[in-house]
Write an enzyme that holds these catalytic residues in place. Structure first.
Site, PDB file in Angstrom:
ATOM      1  N   CYS A 281      27.772  -2.669 -24.392  1.00  0.00           N
ATOM      2  CA  CYS A 281      26.404  -2.137 -24.524  1.00  0.00           C
ATOM      3  C   CYS A 281      25.740  -1.936 -23.159  1.00  0.00           C
ATOM      4  O   CYS A 281      24.819  -1.131 -23.032  1.00  0.00           O
ATOM      5  CB  CYS A 281      25.554  -3.095 -25.355  1.00  0.00           C
ATOM      6  SG  CYS A 281      26.399  -3.683 -26.827  1.00  0.00           S
TER       7      CYS A 281
ATOM      8  N   VAL B  56      49.143  -5.979 -29.255  1.00  0.00           N
ATOM      9  CA  VAL B  56      49.837  -6.245 -30.521  1.00  0.00           C
ATOM     10  C   VAL B  56      50.216  -4.892 -31.106  1.00  0.00           C
ATOM     11  O   VAL B  56      49.353  -4.040 -31.329  1.00  0.00           O
ATOM     12  CB  VAL B  56      48.944  -7.055 -31.478  1.00  0.00           C
ATOM     13  CG1 VAL B  56      49.594  -7.167 -32.854  1.00  0.00           C
ATOM     14  CG2 VAL B  56      48.674  -8.442 -30.897  1.00  0.00           C
TER      15      VAL B  56
ATOM     16  N   ASN C 240      29.411  -9.530 -33.393  1.00  0.00           N
ATOM     17  CA  ASN C 240      29.232 -10.936 -33.021  1.00  0.00           C
ATOM     18  C   ASN C 240      29.040 -11.817 -34.250  1.00  0.00           C
ATOM     19  O   ASN C 240      29.623 -12.900 -34.351  1.00  0.00           O
ATOM     20  CB  ASN C 240      28.047 -11.086 -32.065  1.00  0.00           C
ATOM     21  CG  ASN C 240      28.439 -10.721 -30.647  1.00  0.00           C
ATOM     22  OD1 ASN C 240      29.101 -11.492 -29.969  1.00  0.00           O
ATOM     23  ND2 ASN C 240      28.067  -9.534 -30.208  1.00  0.00           N
TER      24      ASN C 240
ATOM     25  N   TYR D 299      -2.549  -9.757 -33.571  1.00  0.00           N
ATOM     26  CA  TYR D 299      -3.349  -8.723 -32.901  1.00  0.00           C
ATOM     27  C   TYR D 299      -4.088  -9.298 -31.696  1.00  0.00           C
ATOM     28  O   TYR D 299      -4.692 -10.365 -31.780  1.00  0.00           O
ATOM     29  CB  TYR D 299      -4.390  -8.130 -33.865  1.00  0.00           C
ATOM     30  CG  TYR D 299      -5.579  -7.520 -33.125  1.00  0.00           C
ATOM     31  CD1 TYR D 299      -5.406  -6.388 -32.315  1.00  0.00           C
ATOM     32  CD2 TYR D 299      -6.843  -8.096 -33.195  1.00  0.00           C
ATOM     33  CE1 TYR D 299      -6.467  -5.864 -31.602  1.00  0.00           C
ATOM     34  CE2 TYR D 299      -7.916  -7.571 -32.490  1.00  0.00           C
ATOM     35  CZ  TYR D 299      -7.720  -6.448 -31.696  1.00  0.00           C
ATOM     36  OH  TYR D 299      -8.762  -5.923 -30.976  1.00  0.00           O
TER      37      TYR D 299
HETATM   38  C1  LIG Z   1      28.745   2.433 -24.102  1.00  0.00           C
HETATM   39  C2  LIG Z   1      28.460   1.598 -25.311  1.00  0.00           C
HETATM   40  C3  LIG Z   1      27.163   1.176 -25.558  1.00  0.00           C
HETATM   41  C4  LIG Z   1      26.888   0.393 -26.688  1.00  0.00           C
HETATM   42  N1  LIG Z   1      25.609  -0.031 -26.903  1.00  0.00           N
HETATM   43  C5  LIG Z   1      25.343  -0.844 -27.957  1.00  0.00           C
HETATM   44  C6  LIG Z   1      24.032  -1.359 -28.164  1.00  0.00           C
HETATM   45  O1  LIG Z   1      23.105  -1.079 -27.374  1.00  0.00           O
HETATM   46  N2  LIG Z   1      23.809  -2.155 -29.231  1.00  0.00           N
HETATM   47  C7  LIG Z   1      24.823  -2.497 -30.111  1.00  0.00           C
HETATM   48  O2  LIG Z   1      24.566  -3.258 -31.063  1.00  0.00           O
HETATM   49  N3  LIG Z   1      26.082  -2.034 -29.932  1.00  0.00           N
HETATM   50  C8  LIG Z   1      26.357  -1.214 -28.882  1.00  0.00           C
HETATM   51  N4  LIG Z   1      27.637  -0.768 -28.674  1.00  0.00           N
HETATM   52  C9  LIG Z   1      28.684  -1.130 -29.647  1.00  0.00           C
HETATM   53  C10 LIG Z   1      29.301  -2.500 -29.347  1.00  0.00           C
HETATM   54  O3  LIG Z   1      29.715  -2.568 -28.024  1.00  0.00           O
HETATM   55  C11 LIG Z   1      30.459  -2.695 -30.286  1.00  0.00           C
HETATM   56  O4  LIG Z   1      29.967  -2.651 -31.600  1.00  0.00           O
HETATM   57  C12 LIG Z   1      31.180  -4.016 -30.055  1.00  0.00           C
HETATM   58  O5  LIG Z   1      31.722  -4.087 -28.768  1.00  0.00           O
HETATM   59  C13 LIG Z   1      32.279  -4.173 -31.093  1.00  0.00           C
HETATM   60  O6  LIG Z   1      32.975  -5.337 -30.845  1.00  0.00           O
HETATM   61  P1  LIG Z   1      34.472  -5.490 -31.352  1.00  0.00           P
HETATM   62  O7  LIG Z   1      34.937  -6.800 -30.860  1.00  0.00           O
HETATM   63  O8  LIG Z   1      34.537  -5.205 -32.804  1.00  0.00           O
HETATM   64  O9  LIG Z   1      35.252  -4.285 -30.669  1.00  0.00           O
HETATM   65  P2  LIG Z   1      35.497  -3.994 -29.119  1.00  0.00           P
HETATM   66  O10 LIG Z   1      34.367  -4.470 -28.298  1.00  0.00           O
HETATM   67  O11 LIG Z   1      35.878  -2.559 -29.048  1.00  0.00           O
HETATM   68  O12 LIG Z   1      36.753  -4.898 -28.801  1.00  0.00           O
HETATM   69  C14 LIG Z   1      37.995  -4.649 -29.388  1.00  0.00           C
HETATM   70  C15 LIG Z   1      39.038  -5.093 -28.386  1.00  0.00           C
HETATM   71  O13 LIG Z   1      40.314  -5.038 -29.006  1.00  0.00           O
HETATM   72  C16 LIG Z   1      41.256  -4.628 -28.049  1.00  0.00           C
HETATM   73  N5  LIG Z   1      42.406  -4.114 -28.803  1.00  0.00           N
HETATM   74  C17 LIG Z   1      42.429  -3.074 -29.660  1.00  0.00           C
HETATM   75  N6  LIG Z   1      43.640  -2.926 -30.210  1.00  0.00           N
HETATM   76  C18 LIG Z   1      44.407  -3.914 -29.690  1.00  0.00           C
HETATM   77  C19 LIG Z   1      45.752  -4.289 -29.880  1.00  0.00           C
HETATM   78  N7  LIG Z   1      46.557  -3.639 -30.700  1.00  0.00           N
HETATM   79  N8  LIG Z   1      46.217  -5.361 -29.186  1.00  0.00           N
HETATM   80  C20 LIG Z   1      45.408  -6.052 -28.326  1.00  0.00           C
HETATM   81  N9  LIG Z   1      44.124  -5.716 -28.113  1.00  0.00           N
HETATM   82  C21 LIG Z   1      43.623  -4.668 -28.800  1.00  0.00           C
HETATM   83  C22 LIG Z   1      40.520  -3.572 -27.253  1.00  0.00           C
HETATM   84  O14 LIG Z   1      41.103  -3.402 -25.972  1.00  0.00           O
HETATM   85  C23 LIG Z   1      39.111  -4.176 -27.177  1.00  0.00           C
HETATM   86  O15 LIG Z   1      38.895  -4.930 -26.009  1.00  0.00           O
HETATM   87  C24 LIG Z   1      27.936   0.018 -27.564  1.00  0.00           C
HETATM   88  C25 LIG Z   1      29.253   0.440 -27.306  1.00  0.00           C
HETATM   89  C26 LIG Z   1      29.511   1.211 -26.188  1.00  0.00           C
HETATM   90  C27 LIG Z   1      30.923   1.649 -25.922  1.00  0.00           C
END
Ligand SMILES: Cc1cc2nc3c(=O)[nH]c(=O)nc-3n(C[C@H](O)[C@H](O)[C@H](O)COP(=O)(O)OP(=O)(O)OC[C@H]3O[C@@H](n4cnc5c(N)ncnc54)[C@H](O)[C@@H]3O)c2cc1C
Length: 451
Positions: A46, A83, A308, A429
């Site tokens: 984010c 994986v 989270n 307020y």
């Molecule tokens: C630029 C940006 C801005 C954002 N701003 C906001 C915001 O302001 N507010 C908000 O609520 N959300 C925001 N988000 C969304 C938020 O970041 C995501 O919802 C959150 O990171 C999701 O978490 P996650 O753990 O599900 O996935 P991710 O954070 O994508 O983590 C998944 C991880 O799994 C790893 N992975 C995938 N496949 C494999 C595999 N086969 N083997 C090993 N590792 C693997 C990836 O490398 C990655 O590190 C934003 C996202 C981005 C990109």
């Protein structure tokens, strides 16, 4: 006896689960191993647009916990390990060491899939040219930074959703000229109703963004392998740097190898306790579908807030505790410079599509008492059910102090309140904070009168 939890994906959902499972169970009873194919763990994606924009001054500030810190807390994190397959019959995963190239089989008693989402990146001609990026990881941010340091002056952002407008603000702040190309007729068109996005377009143009609405990208032109222009249906735009922000889809590639059930929205199907269709396999974060608390539909809403919470709940359950994830409203907030943009629940179109007899009201209000310096205007849209007045959704666009008011409305929505009840709430307020009638009360009063 010691059980073994294997986690696929080491960011928000995966490492929240790992930390919670570690807090809930001793290392003698639960070994925790997390495989992350990237170089970082627990980083705030984010914050990436604000890192690119220079508002956050160092990449390491976005890293909540390094692999070493996780290991010191009893979580065995292996970065640069991907994986590539899950064998549910044998209860193993196949892991590839991306540096050594070696593949190994790793056993699990409990498996959590937290593979996140992948950015939508059409195979446009020229898309592989140097200088065409997505912004999803710290490594991407470093590549954008290197491009700017090498002299990029003309930035083109493809897509005017959350990431597109945040990146446009960032590139402007870095002194680049910025063009935003958006296929729809309005910025934030997939998350806001059309009557809420006018101020965003105005604000972007006033700041100097060349905002091209209703224009589709067709490809990229390169010179010596380096991007030099974006081809669109309405002409060619010179570019030294392109950032594509077209939204995301769940990353379910590894889940598919195990035959785990994938839903109609494209995410892994989980129940309230984050269990997948296979025994002893959980999933959390951007890769799963969640229940929308208003429409009841299974939806993919890729937000860090959900990742989270889902990770924490999964970690508790896997460690033998009681927890659940109760669904989503899709509450989200962003900004373009001083303009704050927020939404929760269903928009007008979404409410109609979900079968509600919905109506909507628009209210213009002030963030502070009108006589108090710094008062900012805002527009609030409420969507409610005709007759009952039950709130179905809300959107806010306005100056400083307007956006976080969405949380009051999200709380009301969560608790299935009507607009009449919201209009009677006891909100705070004082002149520096709100008018006597807070904008939320004003908007609810108007919606109650129209029901
Ligand atoms: C630029 C940006 C801005 C954002 N701003 C906001 C915001 O302001 N507010 C908000 O609520 N959300 C925001 N988000 C969304 C938020 O970041 C995501 O919802 C959150 O990171 C999701 O978490 P996650 O753990 O599900 O996935 P991710 O954070 O994508 O983590 C998944 C991880 O799994 C790893 N992975 C995938 N496949 C494999 C595999 N086969 N083997 C090993 N590792 C693997 C990836 O490398 C990655 O590190 C934003 C996202 C981005 C990109």
């Amino acid at each position: 006896m010691q059980r073994r939890l294997v986690i696929v994906g080491g960011d928000a959902a995966g490492m929240s689960a790992a930390a919670q499972a570690r807090r809930s169970s001793k290392p003698e009873t639960l070994e925790i191993v997390a495989f992350e194919r990237g170089t970082h763990t627990s980083y705030a994606a984010c914050g990436l647009p604000y890192l690119v924009g220079g508002f956050v001054t160092a990449a390491d500030k976005l890293v909540a916990r390094s692999p070493e810190e996780h290991r010191a807390r009893g979580i065995d994190v292996r970065t640069r390990h991907e994986v590539i397959a899950i064998d549910p019959g044998a209860s193993t995963v196949t892991v590839r060491d991306l540096d050594g190239g070696v593949e190994r089989s790793e056993r699990w008693d409990a498996l959590l899939i937290a593979t996140g989402a992948e950015g939508v990146m059409p195979r446009w001609p020229g898309v592989d040219a140097a200088g065409v990026f997505q912004l999803r990881t710290l490594d991407h941010a470093a590549m954008v930074e290197a491009r700017i340091a090498a002299g990029a002056r003309r930035g083109v952002v493809v897509g005017a959703g959350y990431i597109g407008i945040e990146v446009a603000e960032g590139l402007l702040a870095r002194g680049l000229s910025v063009t935003v190309v958006e296929r729809l007729d309005a910025p934030m068109g997939t998350v806001l109703d059309a009557d809420m996005s006018g101020a965003i377009a105005e604000s972007m143009r006033a700041a100097g963004v060349d905002l091209r609405l209703g224009v589709s990208v067709e490809g990229f032109e390169a010179d010596g392998g380096e991007v030099c222009a974006v081809r669109t249906g309405a002409g060619t735009i010179p570019a030294d740097l392109v950032i594509v922000g077209l939204g995301v889809r769940p990353n379910v590639a590894v889940a598919r190898t195990a035959g785990i059930r994938i839903g109609d929205a494209g995410g892994i199907v989980v129940d309230e306790r984050l269990r997948t269709s296979l025994p002893n396999v959980w999933a959390a974060g951007d890769c799963v579908e969640s229940r929308h608390r208003i429409s009841g539909a299974s939806v993919v809403v890729a937000l860090g807030t959900h990742a989270n919470k889902q990770g924490r709940a999964a970690g508790t359950v896997i460690a033998g505790g009681e927890a659940s994830f109760p669904g989503v409203l899709g509450t989200a907030i962003t900004r373009f410079r001083d303009l704050e943009i927020a939404r929760t629940g269903l928009g007008e179109r979404e409410a109609a599509a979900a079968g509600f007899a919905a109506y909507a009201t628009l209210t213009e209000a002030s963030s502070r008492a009108h006589y108090f310096p710094g008062a900012q205007s805002m527009r609030i849209k409420l969507v409610a059910e005709r007759g009952s007045g039950r709130l179905l959704g809300a959107q806010i666009v306005g100056g400083a102090g307007s956006g976080k008011r969405i949380d009051v409305l999200a709380t009301a929505l969560w608790n299935r309140m009507t607009v009449q009840e919201i209009g009677e709430m006891d909100l705070s307020y004082a002149p520096p904070f709100s008018p006597v009638w807070d904008p939320v009360l004003l908007a609810a009063g108007r919606a109650a009168a129209s029901r």
